[in-house]
Design an enzyme around this catalytic site. Structure first.
Site, PDB file in Angstrom:
ATOM      1  N   HIS A 160       0.838  -1.206   0.000  1.00 15.36           N
ATOM      2  CA  HIS A 160       0.000   0.000   0.000  1.00 15.36           C
ATOM      3  C   HIS A 160       0.876   1.261   0.000  1.00 15.36           C
ATOM      4  CE1 HIS A 160      -3.272  -2.448   2.234  1.00 15.36           C
ATOM      5  NE2 HIS A 160      -3.770  -2.150   1.051  1.00 15.36           N
ATOM      6  N   CYS A 247      -2.731   0.146   9.935  1.00 17.81           N
ATOM      7  CA  CYS A 247      -3.787  -0.766   9.440  1.00 17.81           C
ATOM      8  C   CYS A 247      -4.807  -1.186  10.488  1.00 17.81           C
ATOM      9  CB  CYS A 247      -3.207  -2.077   8.922  1.00 17.81           C
ATOM     10  SG  CYS A 247      -1.558  -2.031   8.381  1.00 17.81           S
TER      11      CYS A 247
HETATM   12  C1  CIR Z   1      -3.933  -7.806   3.267  1.00 13.82           C
HETATM   13  O1  CIR Z   1      -3.111  -8.260   2.467  1.00 13.82           O
HETATM   14  O2  CIR Z   1      -4.942  -7.219   2.903  1.00 13.82           O
HETATM   15  C2  CIR Z   1      -3.659  -8.013   4.745  1.00 13.82           C
HETATM   16  N1  CIR Z   1      -3.018  -9.252   4.951  1.00 13.82           N
HETATM   17  C3  CIR Z   1      -2.825  -6.892   5.289  1.00 13.82           C
HETATM   18  C4  CIR Z   1      -3.505  -5.549   5.205  1.00 13.82           C
HETATM   19  C5  CIR Z   1      -2.697  -4.473   5.826  1.00 13.82           C
HETATM   20  N2  CIR Z   1      -3.423  -3.254   5.746  1.00 13.82           N
HETATM   21  C6  CIR Z   1      -2.869  -2.075   5.640  1.00 13.82           C
HETATM   22  O3  CIR Z   1      -1.658  -1.961   5.492  1.00 13.82           O
HETATM   23  N3  CIR Z   1      -3.652  -1.022   5.605  1.00 13.82           N
END
Ligand code: CIR
Length: 257
Positions: A160, A247
């Site tokens: 991201h 996150c």
């Molecule tokens: C994903 O790949 O969507 C999750 N395993 C990790 C999401 C992390 N979210 C973020 O950095 N905003």
């Protein structure tokens, strides 16, 4: 009052999405303990934490950041880029509906909140594997009604935009220049991650404190030398699910109070 919405770790976390890292066994007890310490830290710096119940059917649902963008005026419920995560948004919409008027990103648009970095009245949106130009255009149509502008940002090599750049203090950002070009970001001071710690660009700046991971000691030293007020947390188990500090919460003003 600042509200921080979090969500308990899903018992299905072992089946989380992974894009840039290898799957390793996750100790769910350790992850939950790290998540609790994170919530305690948010309380310590003045947030009211609202923890939503775990969702068994959505392995990644603890990463609530990806499901909404909450501004003072409105909230935009996203359409996450990973199909396995799209069902996470309905309980978030319910939770946010008492605080904000809601807008929704619709197909074929996709946005993950992890791709949206707000600095003042600008939303920088990472064109990652998760967020697309159609999603960004929809976002622009909505937020421009409230005086925000949207800037699309190219990101490479990471999940991201906020894996590559986050706010570190009122006037500075922490950046990994290998994953995002600083040219997009105006009127900010840059602090670069140590080159040996590429994953160290995600910190959570809240109420004057920077929550930061203990996994990146060299970058941490730099931040301290820059005068940042750091709160260091062990989020190493959460990192095994490709998650970091921003996150795990959605933080916003309770404008009702
Ligand atoms: C994903 O790949 O969507 C999750 N395993 C990790 C999401 C992390 N979210 C973020 O950095 N905003």
């Amino acid at each position: 009052m600042r509200i921080a919405i979090t969500r308990d770790v899903s018992p299905a976390i072992a089946h989380c999405e992974l894009t840039h890292i290898k799957r390793e066994p996750i100790n769910i007890k350790t992850m939950r303990a790290q998540h609790r310490s994170y919530e305690e830290c948010l309380k310590d710096i003045g947030c009211k934490v609202i923890r939503l119940p775990a969702e068994l059917e959505f392995p990644d649902s603890m990463f609530v950041e990806d499901t909404a963008i909450v501004l003072d005026e409105i909230a935009v419920i996203t359409r996450p880029g990973a199909a396995s995560r799209r069902g996470e948004t309905s309980s978030i919409a319910t939770a946010l509906s008492s605080y904000r008027k809601l807008f929704h990103i619709e197909a074929p648009g996709t946005i993950d909140g992890g791709d949206v970095l707000r600095i003042g009245k600008t939303l920088y949106i990472g064109m990652s594997g998760r967020s697309n130009p159609e999603g960004s255009a929809q976002m622009q149509r909505v937020v421009s009604l409230f005086g925000y502008q949207v800037v699309n940002v190219e990101v490479t090599g990471c999940l991201h935009l906020k894996s590559a750049i986050t706010q570190a203090s009122k006037d500075s950002v922490l950046i990994n220049p290998a994953w995002v070009d600083g040219k997009y970001f105006k009127d900010v001071r840059f602090v670069e991650v140590d080159i040996s710690e590429p994953e160290g660009a995600n910190g959570l700046f809240e109420n004057g404190s920077l929550l930061y991971s203990s996994s990146f000691p060299k970058t941490r030293k730099k931040l301290i030398a820059e005068g940042m007020s750091l709160r260091t947390l062990d989020v190493s188990e959460i990192a095994k699910a490709e998650g970091a500090l921003t996150c795990c919460s959605l933080i916003f003003n309770d404008i009702r109070s």
